[in-house]
Write a protein that holds these residues in place. Structure first.
Motif, PDB file in Angstrom:
ATOM      1  N   ASN A  87      64.896  65.406  -6.630  1.00 51.82           N
ATOM      2  CA  ASN A  87      64.288  66.733  -6.704  1.00 51.82           C
ATOM      3  C   ASN A  87      63.304  66.886  -5.548  1.00 51.82           C
ATOM      4  OD1 ASN A  87      64.582  65.961  -9.969  1.00 51.82           O
ATOM      5  ND2 ASN A  87      65.274  67.980  -9.362  1.00 51.82           N
ATOM      6  N   ILE A  88      63.674  67.729  -4.603  1.00 53.26           N
ATOM      7  CA  ILE A  88      62.837  67.901  -3.416  1.00 53.26           C
ATOM      8  C   ILE A  88      61.710  68.891  -3.694  1.00 53.26           C
ATOM      9  CG2 ILE A  88      64.727  67.396  -1.835  1.00 53.26           C
ATOM     10  CD1 ILE A  88      64.930  70.459  -1.375  1.00 53.26           C
ATOM     11  N   TYR A  89      60.697  68.867  -2.859  1.00 53.41           N
ATOM     12  CA  TYR A  89      59.668  69.901  -2.936  1.00 53.41           C
ATOM     13  C   TYR A  89      59.429  70.448  -1.530  1.00 53.41           C
ATOM     14  CZ  TYR A  89      56.395  66.194  -1.480  1.00 53.41           C
ATOM     15  OH  TYR A  89      55.765  65.177  -0.821  1.00 53.41           O
ATOM     16  N   THR A  90      59.094  71.719  -1.483  1.00 51.56           N
ATOM     17  CA  THR A  90      58.969  72.400  -0.200  1.00 51.56           C
ATOM     18  C   THR A  90      57.614  73.084  -0.070  1.00 51.56           C
ATOM     19  OG1 THR A  90      59.941  74.405  -1.115  1.00 51.56           O
ATOM     20  CG2 THR A  90      61.451  72.843  -0.096  1.00 51.56           C
ATOM     21  N   LYS A  91      57.151  73.177   1.168  1.00 48.68           N
ATOM     22  CA  LYS A  91      55.922  73.911   1.472  1.00 48.68           C
ATOM     23  C   LYS A  91      55.922  74.240   2.957  1.00 48.68           C
ATOM     24  CE  LYS A  91      53.122  69.762   2.298  1.00 48.68           C
ATOM     25  NZ  LYS A  91      51.906  69.007   1.900  1.00 48.68           N
ATOM     26  N   LYS A  92      55.040  75.121   3.358  1.00 50.40           N
ATOM     27  CA  LYS A  92      54.959  75.481   4.768  1.00 50.40           C
ATOM     28  C   LYS A  92      54.473  74.287   5.586  1.00 50.40           C
ATOM     29  CE  LYS A  92      56.293  79.796   4.937  1.00 50.40           C
ATOM     30  NZ  LYS A  92      55.409  80.924   5.229  1.00 50.40           N
ATOM     31  N   ALA A  93      55.082  74.087   6.721  1.00 49.14           N
ATOM     32  CA  ALA A  93      54.696  72.989   7.599  1.00 49.14           C
ATOM     33  C   ALA A  93      53.416  73.345   8.350  1.00 49.14           C
ATOM     34  CB  ALA A  93      55.818  72.691   8.584  1.00 49.14           C
ATOM     35  N   VAL A  94      52.706  72.322   8.772  1.00 48.24           N
ATOM     36  CA  VAL A  94      51.493  72.515   9.575  1.00 48.24           C
ATOM     37  C   VAL A  94      51.702  71.851  10.928  1.00 48.24           C
ATOM     38  CG1 VAL A  94      49.983  72.639   7.575  1.00 48.24           C
ATOM     39  CG2 VAL A  94      50.437  70.426   8.643  1.00 48.24           C
ATOM     40  N   PRO A  95      50.988  72.272  11.949  1.00 50.41           N
ATOM     41  CA  PRO A  95      51.139  71.659  13.277  1.00 50.41           C
ATOM     42  C   PRO A  95      50.783  70.176  13.223  1.00 50.41           C
ATOM     43  CG  PRO A  95      49.919  73.719  13.421  1.00 50.41           C
ATOM     44  CD  PRO A  95      50.024  73.380  11.968  1.00 50.41           C
ATOM     45  N   PRO A  96      51.413  69.341  14.025  1.00 48.74           N
ATOM     46  CA  PRO A  96      51.078  67.913  14.057  1.00 48.74           C
ATOM     47  C   PRO A  96      49.631  67.722  14.499  1.00 48.74           C
ATOM     48  CG  PRO A  96      52.471  68.490  15.917  1.00 48.74           C
ATOM     49  CD  PRO A  96      52.457  69.678  15.010  1.00 48.74           C
ATOM     50  N   PRO A  97      48.970  66.662  14.033  1.00 51.31           N
ATOM     51  CA  PRO A  97      47.564  66.449  14.385  1.00 51.31           C
ATOM     52  C   PRO A  97      47.381  66.175  15.873  1.00 51.31           C
ATOM     53  CG  PRO A  97      48.456  64.511  13.300  1.00 51.31           C
ATOM     54  CD  PRO A  97      49.494  65.580  13.179  1.00 51.31           C
ATOM     55  N   THR A  98      46.255  66.619  16.393  1.00 54.71           N
ATOM     56  CA  THR A  98      45.918  66.342  17.788  1.00 54.71           C
ATOM     57  C   THR A  98      45.427  64.901  17.893  1.00 54.71           C
ATOM     58  OG1 THR A  98      43.623  67.048  17.489  1.00 54.71           O
ATOM     59  CG2 THR A  98      45.230  68.740  18.104  1.00 54.71           C
ATOM     60  N   GLU A  99      45.279  64.406  19.110  1.00 54.52           N
ATOM     61  CA  GLU A  99      44.792  63.044  19.313  1.00 54.52           C
ATOM     62  C   GLU A  99      43.391  62.878  18.729  1.00 54.52           C
ATOM     63  OE1 GLU A  99      46.373  60.378  20.393  1.00 54.52           O
ATOM     64  OE2 GLU A  99      48.170  61.629  20.469  1.00 54.52           O
ATOM     65  N   GLU A 100      42.578  63.920  18.858  1.00 54.35           N
ATOM     66  CA  GLU A 100      41.224  63.871  18.314  1.00 54.35           C
ATOM     67  C   GLU A 100      41.253  63.775  16.788  1.00 54.35           C
ATOM     68  OE1 GLU A 100      37.070  66.498  18.302  1.00 54.35           O
ATOM     69  OE2 GLU A 100      38.842  67.213  19.389  1.00 54.35           O
ATOM     70  N   GLU A 101      42.144  64.546  16.159  1.00 48.65           N
ATOM     71  CA  GLU A 101      42.273  64.514  14.699  1.00 48.65           C
ATOM     72  C   GLU A 101      42.785  63.157  14.227  1.00 48.65           C
ATOM     73  OE1 GLU A 101      43.202  69.232  13.750  1.00 48.65           O
ATOM     74  OE2 GLU A 101      44.838  67.877  14.293  1.00 48.65           O
ATOM     75  N   LYS A 102      43.716  62.581  14.991  1.00 54.27           N
ATOM     76  CA  LYS A 102      44.224  61.250  14.650  1.00 54.27           C
ATOM     77  C   LYS A 102      43.103  60.215  14.697  1.00 54.27           C
ATOM     78  CE  LYS A 102      49.006  61.815  16.244  1.00 54.27           C
ATOM     79  NZ  LYS A 102      50.017  61.361  17.242  1.00 54.27           N
ATOM     80  N   GLN A 103      42.255  60.322  15.734  1.00 50.55           N
ATOM     81  CA  GLN A 103      41.155  59.380  15.890  1.00 50.55           C
ATOM     82  C   GLN A 103      40.165  59.493  14.737  1.00 50.55           C
ATOM     83  OE1 GLN A 103      40.955  57.034  18.127  1.00 50.55           O
ATOM     84  NE2 GLN A 103      38.938  56.280  17.489  1.00 50.55           N
ATOM     85  N   ILE A 104      39.857  60.737  14.352  1.00 54.53           N
ATOM     86  CA  ILE A 104      38.924  60.971  13.242  1.00 54.53           C
ATOM     87  C   ILE A 104      39.480  60.388  11.945  1.00 54.53           C
ATOM     88  CG2 ILE A 104      37.888  62.760  11.784  1.00 54.53           C
ATOM     89  CD1 ILE A 104      37.701  64.511  14.295  1.00 54.53           C
ATOM     90  N   LYS A 105      40.768  60.605  11.727  1.00 52.96           N
ATOM     91  CA  LYS A 105      41.412  60.102  10.509  1.00 52.96           C
ATOM     92  C   LYS A 105      41.422  58.574  10.490  1.00 52.96           C
ATOM     93  CE  LYS A 105      45.523  60.868   7.682  1.00 52.96           C
ATOM     94  NZ  LYS A 105      46.838  61.566   7.590  1.00 52.96           N
ATOM     95  N   THR A 106      41.697  57.966  11.657  1.00 55.53           N
ATOM     96  CA  THR A 106      41.720  56.503  11.757  1.00 55.53           C
ATOM     97  C   THR A 106      40.345  55.910  11.482  1.00 55.53           C
ATOM     98  OG1 THR A 106      43.519  56.567  13.374  1.00 55.53           O
ATOM     99  CG2 THR A 106      42.205  54.549  13.279  1.00 55.53           C
ATOM    100  N   GLU A 107      39.316  56.524  12.063  1.00 58.28           N
ATOM    101  CA  GLU A 107      37.951  56.032  11.866  1.00 58.28           C
ATOM    102  C   GLU A 107      37.517  56.178  10.410  1.00 58.28           C
ATOM    103  OE1 GLU A 107      35.569  58.130  14.661  1.00 58.28           O
ATOM    104  OE2 GLU A 107      36.302  56.994  16.390  1.00 58.28           O
ATOM    105  N   ALA A 108      37.928  57.282   9.778  1.00 59.51           N
ATOM    106  CA  ALA A 108      37.589  57.492   8.367  1.00 59.51           C
ATOM    107  C   ALA A 108      38.253  56.430   7.496  1.00 59.51           C
ATOM    108  CB  ALA A 108      38.030  58.885   7.932  1.00 59.51           C
ATOM    109  N   TYR A 109      39.494  56.097   7.835  1.00 59.90           N
ATOM    110  CA  TYR A 109      40.222  55.063   7.081  1.00 59.90           C
ATOM    111  C   TYR A 109      39.546  53.702   7.240  1.00 59.90           C
ATOM    112  CZ  TYR A 109      43.853  51.650   5.999  1.00 59.90           C
ATOM    113  OH  TYR A 109      44.544  50.577   5.497  1.00 59.90           O
ATOM    114  N   LYS A 110      39.153  53.376   8.489  1.00 61.28           N
ATOM    115  CA  LYS A 110      38.496  52.091   8.740  1.00 61.28           C
ATOM    116  C   LYS A 110      37.159  52.004   8.013  1.00 61.28           C
ATOM    117  CE  LYS A 110      40.553  51.097  13.269  1.00 61.28           C
ATOM    118  NZ  LYS A 110      40.273  50.911  14.721  1.00 61.28           N
ATOM    119  N   ALA A 111      36.417  53.125   8.012  1.00 57.10           N
ATOM    120  CA  ALA A 111      35.118  53.145   7.335  1.00 57.10           C
ATOM    121  C   ALA A 111      35.283  52.946   5.834  1.00 57.10           C
ATOM    122  CB  ALA A 111      34.411  54.467   7.619  1.00 57.10           C
TER     123      ALA A 111
END
Length: 250
Positions: A87-111
């Protein structure tokens, strides 16, 4: 708050979740055949399985439609529908994260990971401290109790010795030969019986062995003391025996 609520969506592109790992682009297009699909993207990752390299889908896909209207219809009509047994689920796609957003997410995960590790270390330290405190409190009592239990109650014998650290093959004859010159009145070597499953194949068919201790009685206190002075620490079958004055417990 969801990602779609904080980030602008792509109106004519949808995200397809819980997709079968073996699904193909053609099968996804066929699933949305009543709508105008312009592109299907099924992300995959390369895995190492032993010596083999396997390329496998990640369980989701992106579907690009010609219009926003088709994307809306896809979400409304197919969300929760079965596709290749899932059973699949659907939703509107969002733009891929920018390099800055990736860095913020990585740092948050490490913290978050570091904070979790810190809490575990603090919990372990607290547990060890409590355990040590408990041991410090109970050990003196235990040592005192053990010391009391190890000291036999009674009066020192004036003619009998107590022998310990005996090799398990030592018997009465061995000790009789050792103390031959002092002419012991009797020698007692306590024994224990082997379990039946261990008796087969024992030398001489003997089903017992000594307990590592023995007693020897002499005709005088002088002979007793001479036995201790002369044979304490004597090596018998690779073990240094320990001889002390026996305690009369009766």
């Amino acid at each position: 708050m969801s990602e779609q609520a904080t980030k602008q969506v792509i109106e004519d592109r949808i995200y397809l979740g819980n997709v079968d790992y073996k699904a193909t682009e053609e099968e996804v297009r066929e699933f949305f055949k009543d709508l105008k699909v312009t592109e299907v993207d099924i992300p995959s990752k390369t895995f190492k399985l032993g010596k083999k390299t396997v390329d496998r889908h990640l369980g989701f896909a992106f579907v690009q439609f010609e219009t926003k209207d088709d994307a809306d219809k896809a979400i409304e009509k197919f969300n929760g529908e079965e596709f290749k047994g899932r059973n699949i689920y659907t939703k509107k796609a969002v733009p891929p994260p920018t390099e800055e957003e990736k860095q913020i997410k990585t740092e948050a995960y490490k913290a978050k990971k570091a904070e979790k590790k810190k809490k575990l270390a603090e919990k372990k330290a607290a547990t060890n401290a409590t355990k040590k405190k408990t041991e410090e409190k109970t050990t003196p009592e235990k040592e005192s109790k053990d010391a009391t239990e190890k000291v036999p109650e009674g009066t020192p014998s004036k003619d009998t010795i107590f022998i310990t650290n005996l090799d398990y093959k030592v018997d009465v004859q061995t000790l009789s030969n050792l103390f031959k010159e002092l002419k012991p009145k009797w020698i007692h070597v306590p024994t224990v019986r082997y379990p039946k499953r261990f008796q087969r194949g024992r030398a001489g068919g003997k089903p017992t062995h000594n307990k590592g201790i023995a007693f020897a009685k002499f005709s005088s206190e002088e002979a007793q003391k001479q036995a201790i002075a002369q044979f304490n620490g004597k090596d018998i079958n690779g073990r240094e025996i320990i001889i002390d004055i026996a305690i009369n417990t009766k």
